[in-house]
Design a protein around this motif. Structure first.
Motif, mmCIF file in Angstrom:
data_model
loop_
_atom_site.group_PDB
_atom_site.id
_atom_site.type_symbol
_atom_site.label_atom_id
_atom_site.label_comp_id
_atom_site.label_asym_id
_atom_site.label_seq_id
_atom_site.Cartn_x
_atom_site.Cartn_y
_atom_site.Cartn_z
ATOM 1 N N GLU A 45 -5.174 -1.102 -2.185
ATOM 2 C CA GLU A 45 -4.580 -0.233 -3.200
ATOM 3 C C GLU A 45 -3.066 -0.383 -3.268
ATOM 4 N N GLY A 46 -2.593 -0.497 -4.481
ATOM 5 C CA GLY A 46 -1.164 -0.583 -4.725
ATOM 6 C C GLY A 46 -0.715 0.578 -5.593
ATOM 7 N N SER A 47 0.549 0.639 -5.853
ATOM 8 C CA SER A 47 1.107 1.711 -6.664
ATOM 9 C C SER A 47 0.590 1.632 -8.100
ATOM 10 N N SER A 48 0.392 2.797 -8.683
ATOM 11 C CA SER A 48 -0.001 2.837 -10.096
ATOM 12 C C SER A 48 1.216 2.780 -11.010
ATOM 13 N N GLU A 49 2.399 2.855 -10.419
ATOM 14 C CA GLU A 49 3.651 2.805 -11.175
ATOM 15 C C GLU A 49 4.108 1.366 -11.374
ATOM 16 N N SER A 50 4.646 1.076 -12.534
ATOM 17 C CA SER A 50 5.211 -0.245 -12.797
ATOM 18 C C SER A 50 6.414 -0.449 -11.881
ATOM 19 N N GLY A 51 6.422 -1.553 -11.172
ATOM 20 C CA GLY A 51 7.526 -1.830 -10.259
ATOM 21 C C GLY A 51 7.385 -1.137 -8.918
ATOM 22 N N ASN B 260 -11.329 3.197 1.925
ATOM 23 C CA ASN B 260 -11.473 2.821 0.507
ATOM 24 C C ASN B 260 -10.181 2.225 -0.032
ATOM 25 N N SER B 261 -9.071 2.756 0.405
ATOM 26 C CA SER B 261 -7.780 2.221 -0.018
ATOM 27 C C SER B 261 -7.579 0.803 0.529
ATOM 28 N N TRP B 262 -7.980 0.577 1.767
ATOM 29 C CA TRP B 262 -7.885 -0.760 2.361
ATOM 30 C C TRP B 262 -8.840 -1.727 1.671
ATOM 31 N N ILE C 10 19.283 3.539 -14.245
ATOM 32 C CA ILE C 10 18.363 2.518 -13.738
ATOM 33 C C ILE C 10 17.320 3.187 -12.844
ATOM 34 N N GLY C 11 16.058 2.915 -13.117
ATOM 35 C CA GLY C 11 14.989 3.423 -12.258
ATOM 36 C C GLY C 11 14.754 2.465 -11.102
ATOM 37 N N ALA C 12 14.527 2.999 -9.944
ATOM 38 C CA ALA C 12 14.270 2.180 -8.747
ATOM 39 C C ALA C 12 12.960 2.663 -8.123
ATOM 40 N N THR C 13 11.857 2.371 -8.811
ATOM 41 C CA THR C 13 10.554 2.876 -8.393
ATOM 42 C C THR C 13 10.192 2.418 -6.991
ATOM 43 N N ALA C 14 10.371 1.151 -6.690
ATOM 44 C CA ALA C 14 10.013 0.634 -5.369
ATOM 45 C C ALA C 14 10.809 1.318 -4.265
ATOM 46 N N LEU C 15 12.105 1.502 -4.486
ATOM 47 C CA LEU C 15 12.934 2.185 -3.489
ATOM 48 C C LEU C 15 12.510 3.639 -3.342
ATOM 49 N N GLN C 16 12.222 4.283 -4.447
ATOM 50 C CA GLN C 16 11.784 5.679 -4.410
ATOM 51 C C GLN C 16 10.468 5.804 -3.626
ATOM 52 N N GLU C 17 9.548 4.876 -3.847
ATOM 53 C CA GLU C 17 8.287 4.903 -3.105
ATOM 54 C C GLU C 17 8.504 4.564 -1.634
ATOM 55 N N ALA C 18 9.433 3.659 -1.339
ATOM 56 C CA ALA C 18 9.744 3.331 0.055
ATOM 57 C C ALA C 18 10.276 4.560 0.787
#
Length: 181
Positions: free
Chosen positions: A129-135, A123-125, A49-57
């Motif tokens: 800007e959000g993550s380019s990764e799904s999830g 520019n990000s604000w 299981i991928g946990a992209t949001a947790l990994q980014e956190a």
């Protein structure tokens, strides 16, 4: 005679207190780094299981641990110092060396970093800007803002240190040893 410290010493103490509280809070994120990383690894390799949001956190927390706590580390004299002469200097000479280091290196580097990263962060604000990764997390603009947190906290700590160094150099304040613990 008043028992109150001079205004600038009070400002230095306030800056020190703010940086210490923020640094300690950021330091606690290391517990989340360990647990979060372990959960990501177990989910990925144990359950596929991928946990992209947790990994980014975990990445956001990592940035806060290092950039958010850097002023606190500077305040506690916890940065690397490779100088065989400095340790034998008297308090006034150490204050002079530290003052010059703050004025010649710390503050100009911080101001350059703030100036050169301003457009990157704004520019990000502007686009939220959000993550380019799904999830992924939708707060990349907050993560990029940590650069400015670094700059502001280090500049404030540099100002606090300069106030204390000036008082040591003038003889109004003894050299304060860093208390670890």
């Amino acid at each position: 005679m008043s028992d109150k410290p001079p205004l600038l010493i009070g400002v230095a103490r306030l800056i020190d207190s703010l940086n210490a509280h923020f640094g300690k809070a950021c330091a606690w994120l290391t517990l989340f780094l360990v647990i979060g990383t372990a959960v990501v690894v177990v989910l990925r390799y144990g359950f596929g299981i991928g946990a992209t949001a947790l990994q980014e956190a975990v990445l956001y927390a990592h940035a806060l641990v290092f950039m958010g706590a850097s002023a606190w580390v500077l305040q506690r004299n916890g940065h690397v110092r490779v100088d065989i002469f400095y340790q034998s200097f008297n308090p006034r000479r150490r204050a002079l060396v530290d003052s010059l280091g703050t004025l010649v290196f710390l503050l100009p580097v911080c101001l350059f970093l703030g100036w050169s990263s301003w457009d990157y962060v704004t520019n990000s604000w502007a686009t939220l800007e959000g993550s380019s990764e799904s999830g992924g997390l939708k707060f990349v603009y907050l993560q990029k803002s940590i650069i400015l947190v670094l700059v502001i906290s280090l500049v404030l700590q540099g100002i606090s240190d300069l106030i204390k160094f000036a008082n040591i150099l003038s003889g109004r304040m003894p050299d304060v040893e860093v208390k670890h613990g």
